[in-house]
Design a protein around this motif. Sequence first.
Motif, PDB file in Angstrom:
ATOM      1  N   ALA A  79     -15.022  33.614  57.711  1.00 53.26           N
ATOM      2  CA  ALA A  79     -14.192  33.893  56.536  1.00 53.26           C
ATOM      3  C   ALA A  79     -13.355  35.145  56.766  1.00 53.26           C
ATOM      4  O   ALA A  79     -12.172  35.190  56.434  1.00 53.26           O
ATOM      5  CB  ALA A  79     -15.062  34.045  55.297  1.00 53.26           C
ATOM      6  N   PHE A  80     -13.994  36.158  57.354  1.00 52.80           N
ATOM      7  CA  PHE A  80     -13.285  37.405  57.614  1.00 52.80           C
ATOM      8  C   PHE A  80     -12.176  37.203  58.644  1.00 52.80           C
ATOM      9  O   PHE A  80     -11.031  37.576  58.412  1.00 52.80           O
ATOM     10  CB  PHE A  80     -14.262  38.487  58.097  1.00 52.80           C
ATOM     11  N   SER A  81     -12.504  36.613  59.778  1.00 50.35           N
ATOM     12  CA  SER A  81     -11.540  36.513  60.882  1.00 50.35           C
ATOM     13  C   SER A  81     -10.384  35.565  60.575  1.00 50.35           C
ATOM     14  O   SER A  81      -9.286  35.747  61.085  1.00 50.35           O
ATOM     15  CB  SER A  81     -12.242  36.112  62.177  1.00 50.35           C
ATOM     16  N   THR A  82     -10.613  34.563  59.735  1.00 52.46           N
ATOM     17  CA  THR A  82      -9.542  33.623  59.379  1.00 52.46           C
ATOM     18  C   THR A  82      -8.855  33.999  58.068  1.00 52.46           C
ATOM     19  O   THR A  82      -7.821  33.423  57.733  1.00 52.46           O
ATOM     20  CB  THR A  82     -10.092  32.189  59.238  1.00 52.46           C
ATOM     21  N   ASN A  83      -9.461  34.929  57.313  1.00 56.75           N
ATOM     22  CA  ASN A  83      -8.984  35.298  55.975  1.00 56.75           C
ATOM     23  C   ASN A  83      -8.874  34.065  55.079  1.00 56.75           C
ATOM     24  O   ASN A  83      -7.941  33.922  54.300  1.00 56.75           O
ATOM     25  CB  ASN A  83      -7.652  36.052  56.044  1.00 56.75           C
ATOM     26  N   LYS A  84      -9.857  33.162  55.218  1.00 55.00           N
ATOM     27  CA  LYS A  84      -9.907  31.941  54.411  1.00 55.00           C
ATOM     28  C   LYS A  84     -11.327  31.736  53.888  1.00 55.00           C
ATOM     29  O   LYS A  84     -12.300  31.929  54.621  1.00 55.00           O
ATOM     30  CB  LYS A  84      -9.502  30.719  55.239  1.00 55.00           C
ATOM     31  N   THR A  85     -11.416  31.331  52.642  1.00 58.78           N
ATOM     32  CA  THR A  85     -12.711  31.043  52.040  1.00 58.78           C
ATOM     33  C   THR A  85     -13.410  29.952  52.833  1.00 58.78           C
ATOM     34  O   THR A  85     -12.792  28.951  53.210  1.00 58.78           O
ATOM     35  CB  THR A  85     -12.539  30.619  50.569  1.00 58.78           C
ATOM     36  N   GLN A  86     -14.690  30.158  53.061  1.00 58.67           N
ATOM     37  CA  GLN A  86     -15.528  29.176  53.751  1.00 58.67           C
ATOM     38  C   GLN A  86     -16.543  28.636  52.747  1.00 58.67           C
ATOM     39  O   GLN A  86     -17.333  29.397  52.195  1.00 58.67           O
ATOM     40  CB  GLN A  86     -16.256  29.821  54.929  1.00 58.67           C
ATOM     41  N   ARG A  87     -16.483  27.335  52.489  1.00 56.41           N
ATOM     42  CA  ARG A  87     -17.446  26.674  51.607  1.00 56.41           C
ATOM     43  C   ARG A  87     -18.223  25.700  52.467  1.00 56.41           C
ATOM     44  O   ARG A  87     -17.695  24.684  52.921  1.00 56.41           O
ATOM     45  CB  ARG A  87     -16.727  25.956  50.470  1.00 56.41           C
ATOM     46  N   ILE A  88     -19.499  26.019  52.679  1.00 59.71           N
ATOM     47  CA  ILE A  88     -20.333  25.260  53.609  1.00 59.71           C
ATOM     48  C   ILE A  88     -21.432  24.534  52.820  1.00 59.71           C
ATOM     49  O   ILE A  88     -22.299  25.176  52.225  1.00 59.71           O
ATOM     50  CB  ILE A  88     -20.959  26.193  54.671  1.00 59.71           C
ATOM     51  N   GLY A  89     -21.389  23.206  52.844  1.00 63.92           N
ATOM     52  CA  GLY A  89     -22.347  22.394  52.094  1.00 63.92           C
ATOM     53  C   GLY A  89     -23.749  22.408  52.671  1.00 63.92           C
ATOM     54  O   GLY A  89     -24.727  22.319  51.940  1.00 63.92           O
ATOM     55  N   ASP A  90     -23.843  22.511  53.993  1.00 69.93           N
ATOM     56  CA  ASP A  90     -25.140  22.566  54.670  1.00 69.93           C
ATOM     57  C   ASP A  90     -25.010  23.562  55.816  1.00 69.93           C
ATOM     58  O   ASP A  90     -24.403  23.257  56.848  1.00 69.93           O
ATOM     59  CB  ASP A  90     -25.538  21.187  55.189  1.00 69.93           C
ATOM     60  N   VAL A  91     -25.581  24.746  55.636  1.00 70.20           N
ATOM     61  CA  VAL A  91     -25.421  25.813  56.627  1.00 70.20           C
ATOM     62  C   VAL A  91     -26.010  25.450  57.987  1.00 70.20           C
ATOM     63  O   VAL A  91     -25.588  25.972  59.011  1.00 70.20           O
ATOM     64  CB  VAL A  91     -26.008  27.156  56.141  1.00 70.20           C
ATOM     65  N   HIS A  92     -26.969  24.534  58.004  1.00 71.28           N
ATOM     66  CA  HIS A  92     -27.594  24.146  59.263  1.00 71.28           C
ATOM     67  C   HIS A  92     -26.654  23.328  60.146  1.00 71.28           C
ATOM     68  O   HIS A  92     -26.901  23.165  61.330  1.00 71.28           O
ATOM     69  CB  HIS A  92     -28.904  23.405  59.006  1.00 71.28           C
ATOM     70  N   GLU A  93     -25.566  22.830  59.565  1.00 69.15           N
ATOM     71  CA  GLU A  93     -24.563  22.087  60.324  1.00 69.15           C
ATOM     72  C   GLU A  93     -23.392  22.976  60.743  1.00 69.15           C
ATOM     73  O   GLU A  93     -22.485  22.511  61.417  1.00 69.15           O
ATOM     74  CB  GLU A  93     -24.054  20.905  59.500  1.00 69.15           C
ATOM     75  N   PHE A  94     -23.418  24.254  60.335  1.00 74.15           N
ATOM     76  CA  PHE A  94     -22.342  25.173  60.685  1.00 74.15           C
ATOM     77  C   PHE A  94     -22.650  25.816  62.034  1.00 74.15           C
ATOM     78  O   PHE A  94     -23.672  26.484  62.189  1.00 74.15           O
ATOM     79  CB  PHE A  94     -22.198  26.256  59.609  1.00 74.15           C
ATOM     80  N   PRO A  95     -21.786  25.617  63.028  1.00 76.30           N
ATOM     81  CA  PRO A  95     -22.042  26.203  64.356  1.00 76.30           C
ATOM     82  C   PRO A  95     -22.102  27.733  64.270  1.00 76.30           C
ATOM     83  O   PRO A  95     -21.211  28.364  63.724  1.00 76.30           O
ATOM     84  CB  PRO A  95     -20.831  25.768  65.191  1.00 76.30           C
ATOM     85  N   GLY A  96     -23.179  28.302  64.770  1.00 77.89           N
ATOM     86  CA  GLY A  96     -23.309  29.750  64.782  1.00 77.89           C
ATOM     87  C   GLY A  96     -23.788  30.359  63.481  1.00 77.89           C
ATOM     88  O   GLY A  96     -23.682  31.569  63.290  1.00 77.89           O
TER      89      GLY A  96
END
Length: 155
Positions: A79-96
């Motif tokens: 979110a910080f590096s892209t300056n875009k809101t990140q809405r993650i439905g399942d954090v376990h599927e988010f790389p890193g």
Amino acid sequence: MKTLADYQLLTKQAIALIEDEKDLTANLSNVSALLNMNLSNINWVGFYLLKNNQLVLGPFQGNVACVRIDLDKGVCGKAFSTNKTQRIGDVHEFPGHIACDAASQSEIVVPINYNGKTIAVLDIDSPITERFNEVDEAGLNHFIEQLQGKLNFSY
């Protein structure tokens, strides 16, 4: 579930809390408490602030948290590096994904800008998957857009 009108009211309440106070820590503390009191099905809400090229834990409500996050790591870093809101439905599927609290299942992170630069993020976690929807994203984006000009990040 919150409506956009609910978020607009929450924004007005937050502005009323911070408008006469200049201290950033005090204001972010009260804003995190206000969000914690008013959002259902969350287990963590708080801020990470840019310090020495890392995001450093700021005022929050919830369990013990990660203290430092690299700018290119996890949902907060993205979110910080892209300056875009990140809405993650399942954090376990988010790389890193960085698992500060094993109970967290979904997350929304909104970047905060000051003088044209991304300087911090608002991070909210939930113990249920798919907790945050389009209304939450729009409402929290509005919330931060209205607050970021009223917060003193010149520390």
